[in-house]
Write a protein that holds these residues in place. Structure first.
Motif, short mmCIF file in Angstrom:
data_model
loop_
_atom_site.label_atom_id
_atom_site.label_comp_id
_atom_site.label_asym_id
_atom_site.label_seq_id
_atom_site.Cartn_x
_atom_site.Cartn_y
_atom_site.Cartn_z
N ARG A 169 0.84 -1.20 0.00
CA ARG A 169 0.00 0.00 0.00
C ARG A 169 0.88 1.25 0.00
O ARG A 169 0.64 2.20 -0.75
CB ARG A 169 -0.90 -0.02 1.24
CG ARG A 169 -2.10 0.87 1.08
CD ARG A 169 -3.12 0.80 2.22
NE ARG A 169 -3.00 -0.26 3.17
CZ ARG A 169 -2.62 -0.12 4.46
NH1 ARG A 169 -2.36 1.07 4.93
NH2 ARG A 169 -2.52 -1.16 5.27
N GLN A 170 1.91 1.23 0.84
CA GLN A 170 2.82 2.37 0.91
C GLN A 170 3.57 2.53 -0.42
O GLN A 170 3.79 3.66 -0.88
CB GLN A 170 3.79 2.22 2.08
CG GLN A 170 3.13 2.45 3.42
CD GLN A 170 4.10 2.25 4.58
OE1 GLN A 170 5.21 1.74 4.39
NE2 GLN A 170 3.68 2.64 5.76
N GLN A 171 3.97 1.44 -1.05
CA GLN A 171 4.67 1.50 -2.35
C GLN A 171 3.73 2.10 -3.40
O GLN A 171 4.15 2.91 -4.23
CB GLN A 171 5.11 0.09 -2.78
CG GLN A 171 6.25 -0.49 -1.97
CD GLN A 171 7.53 0.33 -2.09
OE1 GLN A 171 7.82 0.94 -3.12
NE2 GLN A 171 8.31 0.37 -1.03
N LYS A 172 2.46 1.68 -3.33
CA LYS A 172 1.46 2.20 -4.26
C LYS A 172 1.25 3.70 -4.02
O LYS A 172 1.18 4.50 -4.97
CB LYS A 172 0.14 1.45 -4.08
CG LYS A 172 -0.89 1.79 -5.11
CD LYS A 172 -2.15 0.95 -4.90
CE LYS A 172 -3.21 1.33 -5.89
NZ LYS A 172 -4.46 0.61 -5.67
N GLU A 173 1.19 4.12 -2.76
CA GLU A 173 1.04 5.54 -2.42
C GLU A 173 2.26 6.32 -2.89
O GLU A 173 2.12 7.43 -3.44
CB GLU A 173 0.85 5.72 -0.91
CG GLU A 173 -0.51 5.34 -0.40
CD GLU A 173 -0.64 5.51 1.13
OE1 GLU A 173 0.26 6.12 1.75
OE2 GLU A 173 -1.64 5.03 1.66
#
Length: 128
Positions: free
Chosen positions: A11-15
């Motif tokens: 999720r953080q990588q996507k953000e």
């Protein structure tokens, strides 16, 4: 727990990826705005130069018109003085001619009177 961390990490990588895309878009917008700003500055410089050229042209034309009017005014004044002088000369010539005419009239009158007096008998004889 590791699975949650992986999901959280994804999720953080996507953000982060979304933020990078957003950052790239903003940088692109900034670059476009800088280009637009530079174009506007160039346009303002051209317009400013055009305004200055127009002002200089107007000032030059105004100076030319003022000098032309001054020349024409002086020319008109000189023409008026010339005409006044010619009028005065004509009046003087008229007075001189009238004086000569009066002198000639007087001479003719005296001559006719003298001839009449001297030749009155001859004139009477010629008439009779």
């Amino acid at each position: 727990e590791i699975a949650e961390l992986k999901v959280n990490d994804e999720r953080q990588q996507k953000e982060i990826a979304e933020l990078k895309v957003k950052d790239e878009r903003q940088e692109k917008e900034i670059a476009e705005l800088k280009v637009k700003d530079e174009r506007q500055k160039n346009e303002i410089a051209k317009l400013t130069k055009g305004v200055k050229e127009l002002e200089d042209s107007i000032q030059s034309q105004q100076w030319t018109i003022e000098k032309d009017l001054e020349y024409k005014r002086k020319h008109a004044e000189n023409s008026m003085h010339r005409m006044d002088n010619q009028r005065q000369q004509a009046e003087n010539e008229k007075s001189r001619c009238n004086g000569e005419l009066n002198s000639l009239k007087e001479i003719c009158t005296v001559t006719v009177w003298q001839l009449t007096k001297d030749y009155k008998y001859y004139i009477l004889a010629a008439v009779l």
